[in-house]
Design a protein around this motif. Sequence first.
Motif, PDB file in Angstrom:
ATOM      1  N   PRO A  46       0.800  -1.229   0.000  1.00  0.00           N
ATOM      2  CA  PRO A  46       0.000   0.000   0.000  1.00  0.00           C
ATOM      3  C   PRO A  46       0.831   1.277   0.000  1.00  0.00           C
ATOM      4  CG  PRO A  46       0.108  -0.845   2.224  1.00  0.00           C
ATOM      5  CD  PRO A  46       0.910  -1.783   1.359  1.00  0.00           C
ATOM      6  N   PHE A  47       2.140   1.151   0.313  1.00  0.00           N
ATOM      7  CA  PHE A  47       2.958   2.369   0.431  1.00  0.00           C
ATOM      8  C   PHE A  47       4.431   1.991   0.415  1.00  0.00           C
ATOM      9  CE2 PHE A  47       5.204   5.795   2.508  1.00  0.00           C
ATOM     10  CZ  PHE A  47       4.571   6.939   2.046  1.00  0.00           C
ATOM     11  N   LEU A  48       5.172   2.599  -0.508  1.00  0.00           N
ATOM     12  CA  LEU A  48       6.618   2.402  -0.526  1.00  0.00           C
ATOM     13  C   LEU A  48       7.270   3.755  -0.784  1.00  0.00           C
ATOM     14  CD1 LEU A  48       8.991   0.603  -0.220  1.00  0.00           C
ATOM     15  CD2 LEU A  48       8.645  -0.283  -2.527  1.00  0.00           C
ATOM     16  N   GLY A  49       7.668   4.390   0.328  1.00  0.00           N
ATOM     17  CA  GLY A  49       8.261   5.724   0.266  1.00  0.00           C
ATOM     18  C   GLY A  49       9.258   5.902   1.386  1.00  0.00           C
ATOM     19  N   LEU A  50       9.624   7.144   1.636  1.00  0.00           N
ATOM     20  CA  LEU A  50      10.576   7.431   2.704  1.00  0.00           C
ATOM     21  C   LEU A  50      10.022   6.974   4.054  1.00  0.00           C
ATOM     22  CD1 LEU A  50      11.644  11.027   1.608  1.00  0.00           C
ATOM     23  CD2 LEU A  50      12.969   8.904   1.336  1.00  0.00           C
ATOM     24  N   ASP A 123      25.934  -1.706  -3.036  1.00  0.00           N
ATOM     25  CA  ASP A 123      25.709  -0.670  -4.054  1.00  0.00           C
ATOM     26  C   ASP A 123      25.742   0.736  -3.473  1.00  0.00           C
ATOM     27  OD1 ASP A 123      23.323  -0.489  -2.678  1.00  0.00           O
ATOM     28  OD2 ASP A 123      22.034  -0.909  -4.393  1.00  0.00           O
ATOM     29  N   GLY A 124      25.988   0.842  -2.152  1.00  0.00           N
ATOM     30  CA  GLY A 124      26.091   2.148  -1.509  1.00  0.00           C
ATOM     31  C   GLY A 124      24.867   2.550  -0.714  1.00  0.00           C
ATOM     32  N   ASN A 125      23.784   1.815  -0.864  1.00  0.00           N
ATOM     33  CA  ASN A 125      22.566   2.119  -0.103  1.00  0.00           C
ATOM     34  C   ASN A 125      22.624   1.469   1.275  1.00  0.00           C
ATOM     35  OD1 ASN A 125      20.937   3.696  -1.926  1.00  0.00           O
ATOM     36  ND2 ASN A 125      20.757   1.862  -3.186  1.00  0.00           N
ATOM     37  N   THR A 126      22.092   2.182   2.245  1.00  0.00           N
ATOM     38  CA  THR A 126      22.010   1.681   3.610  1.00  0.00           C
ATOM     39  C   THR A 126      20.547   1.594   4.022  1.00  0.00           C
ATOM     40  OG1 THR A 126      24.162   2.569   4.252  1.00  0.00           O
ATOM     41  CG2 THR A 126      22.594   2.147   6.013  1.00  0.00           C
ATOM     42  N   ARG A 214      11.606   1.139  -9.887  1.00  0.00           N
ATOM     43  CA  ARG A 214      12.020   2.277  -9.059  1.00  0.00           C
ATOM     44  C   ARG A 214      10.805   2.869  -8.349  1.00  0.00           C
ATOM     45  NH1 ARG A 214      16.657   4.690  -8.566  1.00  0.00           N
ATOM     46  NH2 ARG A 214      17.478   3.652 -10.421  1.00  0.00           N
ATOM     47  N   HIS A 215      10.955   3.107  -7.044  1.00  0.00           N
ATOM     48  CA  HIS A 215       9.842   3.558  -6.221  1.00  0.00           C
ATOM     49  C   HIS A 215       9.980   5.023  -5.816  1.00  0.00           C
ATOM     50  CE1 HIS A 215       8.810  -0.700  -5.953  1.00  0.00           C
ATOM     51  NE2 HIS A 215      10.116  -0.897  -5.796  1.00  0.00           N
ATOM     52  N   TYR A 216      11.174   5.425  -5.452  1.00  0.00           N
ATOM     53  CA  TYR A 216      11.475   6.806  -5.091  1.00  0.00           C
ATOM     54  C   TYR A 216      12.983   6.915  -4.984  1.00  0.00           C
ATOM     55  CZ  TYR A 216      12.344   4.948  -0.408  1.00  0.00           C
ATOM     56  OH  TYR A 216      12.841   4.220   0.635  1.00  0.00           O
ATOM     57  N   ALA A 217      13.520   8.061  -5.280  1.00  0.00           N
ATOM     58  CA  ALA A 217      14.957   8.350  -5.114  1.00  0.00           C
ATOM     59  C   ALA A 217      15.806   7.168  -5.559  1.00  0.00           C
ATOM     60  CB  ALA A 217      15.251   8.744  -3.670  1.00  0.00           C
TER      61      ALA A 217
END
Length: 270
Positions: A46-50, A123-126, A214-217
């Motif tokens: 239902p939600f994939l964001g910050l 890949d640099g993401n935490t 891709r979902h955000y940023a």
Amino acid sequence: MKSYLAAAIQMTSQPDLEKNLVQAEELIDLAVRQGAELVGLPENFPFLGLEEDKIAQAEAIAQASEKFLKTMAQRYQVTILGGGFPVPVGDGKVYNTALLIDHNGKELARYEKVHLFDVNVPDGNTYRESNTVMAGLKLPPVYHSQTLGTVGLSVCYDVRFPELYRHLAHQGADIMFVPAAFTAYTGKDHWQVLLQARAIENTCYVIAPAQTGRHYATRQTHGHAMIIDPWGTILADAGDQPGIAIAEINPTRLEQVRRQMPSLQHRVFV
């Protein structure tokens, strides 16, 4: 248990509750029109964001998600797994909750994700899921259905912890749900092989709804929602676009594999 079709839904959820639920309904409708009787939605459907936005809207997301799942199950007369949505527990945290609902809109099983994704991906993401999510304290449940078989629940990162699935098998699971939002980087190497391992070692069907794209940023997920049989054969793969993976859950095949490879009966340490 009878033979029937199951569907693993694949979505590209965004930081927009209403749009995501519209997308989810379209894909549930597609699955049902193709004959699915058991339908799984992915983690964060239902939600994939910050994370801060998720927490700010958590109450609304939780209420809307539960209502949506019950409405869809009744409208389409199917059993639905909502593979993961935030349910507030106080102190600015939520449980990452999976909910199994029957065709009457009745809650059959609820699971609060126990393994939280706190990882520095190469890949640099935490990712620090524990910043906003409280770990569940109970082993995942199974639901015994005369028509659908015994269904066990899990969520995403759980797939790296085989003892959880051994617990489900020990409780009689025939089908194991693994709804996920697997990162693109880890997914390309680990997603398929982990799902096949869980199916093979427990001689169970695995139904793995997934997020894709891709979902955000910088948040990108792997896709490839799958249904895998107890021998480890991939019966359906949704690829990398929104859609569904649909396949037959066949009790005769389950019995055949367990007869040919009776590893569950050979366990020494239980």
